[in-house]
Scaffold this motif. Structure first.
Motif, PDB file in Angstrom:
ATOM      1  N   GLN A  69       0.848  -1.187   0.000  1.00  0.00           N
ATOM      2  CA  GLN A  69       0.000   0.000   0.000  1.00  0.00           C
ATOM      3  C   GLN A  69       0.885   1.239   0.000  1.00  0.00           C
ATOM      4  N   PRO A  70       0.364   2.378  -0.448  1.00  0.00           N
ATOM      5  CA  PRO A  70       1.175   3.596  -0.489  1.00  0.00           C
ATOM      6  C   PRO A  70       1.687   3.975   0.897  1.00  0.00           C
ATOM      7  N   VAL A  71       2.905   4.490   0.941  1.00  0.00           N
ATOM      8  CA  VAL A  71       3.520   4.968   2.181  1.00  0.00           C
ATOM      9  C   VAL A  71       3.544   6.486   2.130  1.00  0.00           C
ATOM     10  N   PRO A  72       3.059   7.169   3.169  1.00  0.00           N
ATOM     11  CA  PRO A  72       3.062   8.640   3.153  1.00  0.00           C
ATOM     12  C   PRO A  72       4.454   9.197   2.882  1.00  0.00           C
ATOM     13  N   GLN A  73       4.493  10.235   2.068  1.00  0.00           N
ATOM     14  CA  GLN A  73       5.781  10.844   1.756  1.00  0.00           C
ATOM     15  C   GLN A  73       6.448  11.394   3.005  1.00  0.00           C
ATOM     16  N   ALA A  74       5.644  11.845   3.952  1.00  0.00           N
ATOM     17  CA  ALA A  74       6.208  12.351   5.211  1.00  0.00           C
ATOM     18  C   ALA A  74       6.928  11.243   5.971  1.00  0.00           C
ATOM     19  N   VAL A  75       6.403  10.026   5.886  1.00  0.00           N
ATOM     20  CA  VAL A  75       7.053   8.884   6.547  1.00  0.00           C
ATOM     21  C   VAL A  75       8.386   8.574   5.878  1.00  0.00           C
ATOM     22  N   VAL A  76       8.409   8.588   4.538  1.00  0.00           N
ATOM     23  CA  VAL A  76       9.651   8.338   3.806  1.00  0.00           C
ATOM     24  C   VAL A  76      10.694   9.390   4.177  1.00  0.00           C
ATOM     25  N   THR A  77      10.256  10.636   4.291  1.00  0.00           N
ATOM     26  CA  THR A  77      11.165  11.717   4.660  1.00  0.00           C
ATOM     27  C   THR A  77      11.740  11.494   6.056  1.00  0.00           C
ATOM     28  N   SER A  78      10.932  10.939   6.950  1.00  0.00           N
ATOM     29  CA  SER A  78      11.380  10.731   8.335  1.00  0.00           C
ATOM     30  C   SER A  78      12.449   9.648   8.450  1.00  0.00           C
ATOM     31  N   TRP A  79      12.634   8.850   7.386  1.00  0.00           N
ATOM     32  CA  TRP A  79      13.647   7.804   7.429  1.00  0.00           C
ATOM     33  C   TRP A  79      15.061   8.370   7.351  1.00  0.00           C
ATOM     34  N   VAL A  80      15.172   9.628   6.965  1.00  0.00           N
ATOM     35  CA  VAL A  80      16.486  10.221   6.722  1.00  0.00           C
ATOM     36  C   VAL A  80      16.667  11.457   7.589  1.00  0.00           C
ATOM     37  N   SER A  81      17.829  11.595   8.177  1.00  0.00           N
ATOM     38  CA  SER A  81      18.143  12.775   8.979  1.00  0.00           C
ATOM     39  C   SER A  81      18.214  14.012   8.091  1.00  0.00           C
ATOM     40  N   GLN A  82      17.870  15.156   8.630  1.00  0.00           N
ATOM     41  CA  GLN A  82      17.936  16.413   7.870  1.00  0.00           C
ATOM     42  C   GLN A  82      19.348  16.712   7.401  1.00  0.00           C
ATOM     43  N   THR A  83      20.325  16.092   8.041  1.00  0.00           N
ATOM     44  CA  THR A  83      21.719  16.290   7.627  1.00  0.00           C
ATOM     45  C   THR A  83      21.930  15.803   6.192  1.00  0.00           C
ATOM     46  N   PHE A  84      21.115  14.821   5.794  1.00  0.00           N
ATOM     47  CA  PHE A  84      21.258  14.232   4.464  1.00  0.00           C
ATOM     48  C   PHE A  84      20.111  14.631   3.544  1.00  0.00           C
ATOM     49  N   ALA A  85      19.600  15.830   3.736  1.00  0.00           N
ATOM     50  CA  ALA A  85      18.464  16.300   2.933  1.00  0.00           C
ATOM     51  C   ALA A  85      18.814  16.351   1.446  1.00  0.00           C
ATOM     52  N   LYS A  86      20.032  16.758   1.141  1.00  0.00           N
ATOM     53  CA  LYS A  86      20.456  16.852  -0.262  1.00  0.00           C
ATOM     54  C   LYS A  86      20.468  15.473  -0.915  1.00  0.00           C
ATOM     55  N   GLU A  87      21.018  14.492  -0.194  1.00  0.00           N
ATOM     56  CA  GLU A  87      21.056  13.126  -0.718  1.00  0.00           C
ATOM     57  C   GLU A  87      19.643  12.563  -0.871  1.00  0.00           C
ATOM     58  N   GLN A  88      18.763  12.945   0.055  1.00  0.00           N
ATOM     59  CA  GLN A  88      17.385  12.471  -0.028  1.00  0.00           C
ATOM     60  C   GLN A  88      16.687  13.017  -1.262  1.00  0.00           C
ATOM     61  N   ASN A  89      16.872  14.296  -1.530  1.00  0.00           N
ATOM     62  CA  ASN A  89      16.264  14.896  -2.720  1.00  0.00           C
ATOM     63  C   ASN A  89      16.773  14.226  -3.992  1.00  0.00           C
ATOM     64  N   LYS A  90      18.072  13.931  -4.002  1.00  0.00           N
ATOM     65  CA  LYS A  90      18.668  13.273  -5.172  1.00  0.00           C
ATOM     66  C   LYS A  90      18.084  11.879  -5.360  1.00  0.00           C
ATOM     67  N   ALA A  91      17.889  11.159  -4.248  1.00  0.00           N
ATOM     68  CA  ALA A  91      17.335   9.806  -4.319  1.00  0.00           C
ATOM     69  C   ALA A  91      15.893   9.835  -4.819  1.00  0.00           C
ATOM     70  N   CYS A  92      15.093  10.741  -4.282  1.00  0.00           N
ATOM     71  CA  CYS A  92      13.688  10.843  -4.692  1.00  0.00           C
ATOM     72  C   CYS A  92      13.583  11.231  -6.157  1.00  0.00           C
ATOM     73  N   GLU A  93      14.459  12.122  -6.590  1.00  0.00           N
ATOM     74  CA  GLU A  93      14.450  12.558  -7.985  1.00  0.00           C
ATOM     75  C   GLU A  93      14.779  11.396  -8.916  1.00  0.00           C
ATOM     76  N   ALA A  94      15.782  10.587  -8.549  1.00  0.00           N
ATOM     77  CA  ALA A  94      16.177   9.447  -9.380  1.00  0.00           C
ATOM     78  C   ALA A  94      15.035   8.431  -9.489  1.00  0.00           C
ATOM     79  N   LEU A  95      14.367   8.136  -8.394  1.00  0.00           N
ATOM     80  CA  LEU A  95      13.272   7.165  -8.403  1.00  0.00           C
ATOM     81  C   LEU A  95      12.096   7.654  -9.239  1.00  0.00           C
ATOM     82  N   SER A  96      11.866   8.965  -9.235  1.00  0.00           N
ATOM     83  CA  SER A  96      10.769   9.526 -10.025  1.00  0.00           C
ATOM     84  C   SER A  96      11.125   9.567 -11.504  1.00  0.00           C
ATOM     85  N   GLU A  97      12.362   9.979 -11.813  1.00  0.00           N
ATOM     86  CA  GLU A  97      12.792  10.079 -13.211  1.00  0.00           C
ATOM     87  C   GLU A  97      12.715   8.728 -13.920  1.00  0.00           C
TER      88      GLU A  97
END
Length: 348
Positions: A69-97
């Motif tokens: 079932q779909p997982v809330p995007q807020a939950v996915v965001t909570s898996w990663v520390s804010q220290t790695f926000a840049k890496e998280q954005n890159k990962a989300c972008e790659a999965l969407s592309e």
């Protein structure tokens, strides 16, 4: 062997913006969502895409792989520390592309993520087994004329250099088919001369010759895939088979049993380019060469397979202030390549 030559000052070697050797991520990103959906029906491609994803993106895929079932995007965001926000954005972008995951609504209006069904299903097959066999696992009797790695390397280099010899206008142009020439023209690596209609190298072609062998082959195959439909072949099926070869073992033979007629035709094309060795067309086995295994290494990372041309870079070039060039090499291809940039005066 030494060469003496004079530089051709009129040759334009400015970088050409048209020559791009895309890795698998960049190549797939440029294809349509419909093409990707078809491609993800092949476990081989799902595994290859997964391996090419950024590390954090792979982490997301594994955590979502068994969630139905779909997982809330807020939950996915909570898996990663804010220290790695840049890496998280890159990962989300790659999965969407790459259409690996899709936005999915959650009751209550919250946005969510869910892995694409075909990708999830076939990645499970690749990682865990089950379903139809996806690897080249058919057993074979021992080959009475088995080929070792040294033979396969020599064969692959000889076959691929037929293409390069044709590009540089060398006398050694036997073995290149009209179809291979059409691919070079389609890629913009060569063009037809306005006067006599002969194929001549372009500025992008010069750049192509200076790439590593692995990048040359992958770029050439990208344009082959773009024109696959003209040969009544499926680009998705061909690409899946290419990556299936990239997971094979160098020096091991594989069976052609169960291959469709289209894939047998494709196998003959790969044989022409040096990616596989097959003693004769109707032989029930073939050997992938290092060119095929290196397909998966064309990326900004460390190659897991030694490049085919690693031992063929010996040679010396000296350029004097009077524009006279001296080259020491025993490779006819390098001599022909030098002749494109210089006027050969003598050779000994």
């Amino acid at each position: 062997m030494s060469e003496s030559s004079k530089s051709k000052s009129s040759l334009n070697l400015n970088p050409s913006p048209t020559l791009q050797c895309k890795d698998l991520h960049e190549y797939l990103k440029s294809r349509s969502a419909q093409f990707l959906e078809t491609l993800y029906n092949y476990p081989t491609i799902c595994l290859a895409v997964y391996r090419e994803l950024p590390e954090l993106a792979r982490h997301f895929v594994i955590r979502l792989l068994f969630v139905e079932q779909p997982v809330p995007q807020a939950v996915v965001t909570s898996w990663v520390s804010q220290t790695f926000a840049k890496e998280q954005n890159k990962a989300c972008e790659a999965l969407s592309e790459l259409s690996v995951w899709q936005e999915a609504p959650i009751p209550g209006g919250m946005p969510g993520w869910m892995l694409a069904q075909s990708f999830k299903k076939n990645l499970k097959v690749a990682l865990l087994g089950g379903g139809r066999p996806w690897s080249m696992s058919s057993s074979l009797e021992p080959d009475g004329k088995a080929r070792d790695v040294a033979f396969l390397d020599a064969y692959a280099l000889e076959r691929w250099e037929c293409v390069l010899h044709y590009m540089v206008g060398s006398a050694q142009t036997e073995g290149i088919s009209a179809d291979a020439v059409r691919i070079l023209l389609h890629a913009g690596l060569m063009t037809r001369d306005a006067e006599d209609g002969s194929a001549v190298i372009t500025r992008a072609g010069f750049q192509f010759l200076l790439l590593s062998t692995a990048k040359q082959v992958w770029l050439f195959l990208q344009h082959y895939l773009h024109t696959a439909e003209k040969r009544s072949l499926s680009a998705a099926e061909c690409l899946a088979f290419l990556y299936q070869l990239s997971f094979s073992t160098l020096g091991k033979d594989y069976s052609t049993e169960g291959m469709s007629n289209n894939m047998l035709v494709f196998l003959q094309h790969l044989r022409e380019f040096g990616l596989v060795y097959q003693r004769k067309r109707k032989a029930g086995r073939f050997y992938p060469t290092r060119l095929a295994l290196n397909i998966a290494c064309v990326r900004d990372g460390v190659a897991t397979v030694a490049p085919l041309d690693a031992g063929n870079q010996t040679g010396y070039i000296m350029v004097e202030t009077n524009y006279r060039v001296y080259a020491y090499t025993q490779t006819n291809l390098q001599v022909a390549l030098l002749g494109l940039f210089t006027e050969l005066v003598y050779r000994c």
